[in-house]
Enzyme design. Sequence first.
Site, PDB file in Angstrom:
ATOM      1  N   LYS A   1      79.723 -31.980 -67.544  1.00 26.09           N
ATOM      2  CA  LYS A   1      78.867 -33.131 -67.276  1.00 26.09           C
ATOM      3  C   LYS A   1      77.429 -32.630 -67.118  1.00 26.09           C
ATOM      4  O   LYS A   1      77.192 -31.676 -66.376  1.00 26.09           O
ATOM      5  CB  LYS A   1      79.331 -33.782 -65.971  1.00 26.09           C
ATOM      6  CG  LYS A   1      79.455 -35.260 -66.030  1.00 26.09           C
ATOM      7  CD  LYS A   1      80.214 -35.837 -64.862  1.00 26.09           C
ATOM      8  CE  LYS A   1      80.080 -37.344 -64.895  1.00 26.09           C
ATOM      9  NZ  LYS A   1      81.025 -38.028 -64.040  1.00 26.09           N
TER      10      LYS A   1
ATOM     11  N   GLU B   1      91.904 -49.316 -57.154  1.00 27.08           N
ATOM     12  CA  GLU B   1      91.599 -50.389 -56.208  1.00 27.08           C
ATOM     13  C   GLU B   1      92.855 -51.061 -55.674  1.00 27.08           C
ATOM     14  O   GLU B   1      92.929 -51.418 -54.497  1.00 27.08           O
ATOM     15  CB  GLU B   1      90.679 -51.431 -56.868  1.00 27.08           C
ATOM     16  CG  GLU B   1      89.245 -50.938 -57.086  1.00 27.08           C
ATOM     17  CD  GLU B   1      89.059 -50.004 -58.281  1.00 27.08           C
ATOM     18  OE1 GLU B   1      90.012 -49.854 -59.076  1.00 27.08           O
ATOM     19  OE2 GLU B   1      87.962 -49.422 -58.416  1.00 27.08           O
TER      20      GLU B   1
ATOM     21  N   ARG C   1      90.306 -56.234 -59.598  1.00 28.18           N
ATOM     22  CA  ARG C   1      91.523 -55.500 -59.962  1.00 28.18           C
ATOM     23  C   ARG C   1      92.665 -55.731 -58.981  1.00 28.18           C
ATOM     24  O   ARG C   1      93.827 -55.680 -59.326  1.00 28.18           O
ATOM     25  CB  ARG C   1      91.222 -54.003 -59.918  1.00 28.18           C
ATOM     26  CG  ARG C   1      90.727 -53.377 -61.150  1.00 28.18           C
ATOM     27  CD  ARG C   1      91.873 -53.196 -62.138  1.00 28.18           C
ATOM     28  NE  ARG C   1      91.326 -52.961 -63.451  1.00 28.18           N
ATOM     29  CZ  ARG C   1      90.887 -51.781 -63.860  1.00 28.18           C
ATOM     30  NH1 ARG C   1      91.004 -50.726 -63.100  1.00 28.18           N
ATOM     31  NH2 ARG C   1      90.374 -51.660 -65.057  1.00 28.18           N
TER      32      ARG C   1
END
Length: 663
Positions: free
Chosen positions: A301, A388, A416
Site C-alpha cells: 500500500k 458489521e 448491512r
Amino acid sequence: MSQHLETINAPPDVKKLSLQQLAVLADEIRSEMITGLARNGGHLGPNLGVVELTIALHYVFNTPKDKFVWDVSHQVYVHKLLTGRRDRFGTIRSTNGLSGFAMRTESEHDCYGAAHAGTALSAALGICAARDQRGSDENVIAIFGDAALTNGISFEAMNNIAHTTKRFIGILNDNEWSIAKNVGAISNYLNKLITHPSYNKLAKDFERFIRRLPKGELALMLARKAEEGFKGALTEVSLTPSPSTVETDGRGGYGNSLIFEEMGIRYLGPIDGHDLPLLISTLEFGKTCDNPIVIHVLTKKGKGFEAALKNPEKYHGLGPYDVATGATLPTKPGTPPNWQDVFGNAMVTLCKKDSTVVGITAAMPSGTSLKILEKAMPNRYYDVGIAEEHAVLFACGMATMGFHPVCAIYSTFLQRAYDCIVHDAALQDLPVIFCMDRAGLSPQDGPTHHGLFDISYVRSVPNCIAMAPKDEDELVDMMFTATHERHPTFIRYPRGPAEGVPIKEQPKLLEIGKAEIIQSFPNNGGRKIALFPLGNMMSMGKKVAAQLAAEGFEVAIINPRFVKPLDAGITEFFGRAADLVVTFEDHVLMGGYGSAVLEFFNEKRIPTPLVMVGWPDQFIEHGTNVDDLRRKYGLTVENTVARIKAELADAAPAERRSDLAVA
Ligand SMILES: Cc1ncc(C[n+]2csc(CCOP(=O)(O)OP(=O)(O)O)c2C)c(N)n1
C-alpha cells in the site's frame, strides 16, 4: 511528461506496449496519481499499491467484454486512467467529476459498482452464473483485498463458487492492511501463507505453463526465472521459506492453502504484485484454468510515495496534501473538534466511570475515532474486522450479560446489519448503543457513503430509541443517557467539525422522548412559524429563524432531540399554536423525521401545514463539499425561507384553523 500514459485511450492501447514500456507506464501512473490527487485528496495508498496489478489485468484481459469486479472499488483509479477517463482524472470526487469508485453509469468498463466491502466475490459469481447460463465466454475476475476476507459475505460466496461455476478468477490483493492494520484469524492465516510458502503441485502446473509459452519477450524473461526455480520468481516479501510447514502440516504441503482448496478453489501464490511479467503470466495462467482459482498477490500500500508507505492508515484515504512531503493541511486554528473525536473522548470518560461500557468498531478505528479508546483502554475496545453484522450480534451477546456495548458504525455501513438490529437487538430489547457516524453526507464519497436512511430504518422498529444531538455537548449527554437505558439506542451525528460549544464536566441524563425548546413565540402579533431542526440542522434552523424574525414573523425553535419517541406534548403544542411547522433533517424525507411529525399530526388531527426540509427520494451523487450538494437540492437558508413564505401565503391563520377544526 507522461510519454506512455498519454497514448492510452482505452485498454487495447496497454497491450501495444512492451514490458519495458509497461514498467515506465507504471511509474507515470504513480506520478499522475500522486500529483493529481494532491488538491482534493482521495484513496492514494490503495491505488499506488495496485498499479502493476491493474496494468497486468488490462494487458491480459479485455474489458468491457471481460468483467473486473472490484471489492469496495476504492482502488479503481488506475483502472480509470486506463479506460478512457484520464482527461477527467483531476475531477475525481468533486462536483460533476468522476466518482471515486466504480460506477456502472460512468463507464462500460465498470461492470459493477461498489464502495461497501465484501461484495465482489458474490457479484462476480453471479456474473459467472449468468455467463454460464447464456453460454458465453467472458472471463470474470474478482479483485478483493485481504480485509474483504474478514467479511462474512466473502465466505458465503466462497462456499458457493465451486458448486456454481468452473471458470472464476479471484485476485486476492494482500497488503496486510484494512484501513488500519488488518485484524483477526484470517489476517494471521494470510500472513502464514506469505511467510511460509509451500510450493505445491499448483505451482508446478504454473511452472510448466510458463515453460510452454511461445518464446516472446515475456516468455523468455519468465523462463529465465523458472530456471532459477519457481521460488526464484517470488520476491523477498514472500521468501521466508519454512520447510518444516510442508513436513509437519500432515497434508503434504497443502496445509497452507487449505482454506481455498478445501472450498474447491485452486490457490496460486503468493506472488509479487509489483512484478509485471510475473503478474501477466500468472493471469494468463488463470485464464486457462478450468477450475475456479484464487491468485494471491502481495502488494505494498502506498508504493512509490514515501509518506504513504510509512503511514498506510493515514494515506488509505486522505484530504489535500503536499506533493513533495505528503504533509496534509493543518486544521485551521479555532476549528471545533470533530464529532468523531468528541465521541472517542466521551467513550474513554464513560468507560472509566462504568465498567459495563465497551466500544466496538467494524474496521474503522480511525474513521470513528474509537482508536482514542483503544489507546487509552485497550481491554475495553474491540475491532471485529469489516463485519458489521457480526459487530451487532457480538454487541447483543455482551448486552445479555449486563454490558452496554457501543457499536460505532457509520450510518451507511450499519445498513448491512439491519436484520441484526431488528431480530436481535430490538426484538430481544437489548441495551446496545449504536453511535451512527457519518449520518448525513459524505460528500466526496457520494451515494454509497451518505448516511441518509438510518432514521427511516430505525424508526419503524419497535423498542428502538433514536436521537440526534444539536451539538457536541448534547452528543455526550446522549451517550451518557444511552448507557442508562434498557433498550437499543441509536445516536446519529455527521462527519467533520462539530459546533464548537463547550462540553460540560458532568454529562446530563436526558429524559427519553423530551424535546428542548430553544426559543418560544414572542407573541408580538406576527404569523407564527415553529421550526423543528433535527440534530446538525440546528444551525441552519437558527439562520432561517433569524431571517424570518427580521421580516416580522414570530418564530419558535424546538430541538427535537428524539426522533423516536417523539415528544408528543411539545410537538402537539407547537403544532396547534403555529400557522406553519417546519422540520429540518439531514436525511431522506421518505420515512424520516418530518414523516414522523406528519404521522403524528395525522393521528392527532392537527391540520397545521408542514414544510419538510430534507433530501429527496433519490440517490444523492458525490460532490466537492456539503454546501455544493445542499445548494443543488435546495437545502439552503434562502430556499427554505422562500418555501416558508410561499406556504404561509396559502395557510389559514392558526386561530381560524382551530375554529374550523372544532366546527
Ligand atoms: C461494509 C463496509 N464497512 C467498512 C468499509 C470501510 N472500508 C473501506 S476500504 C476498507 C478496507 C479495505 O481493505 P482491503 O479490502 O484489504 O483493501 P486495501 O485498501 O487494503 O487495498 C474499509 C474497512 C466499507 N467500505 N464497507
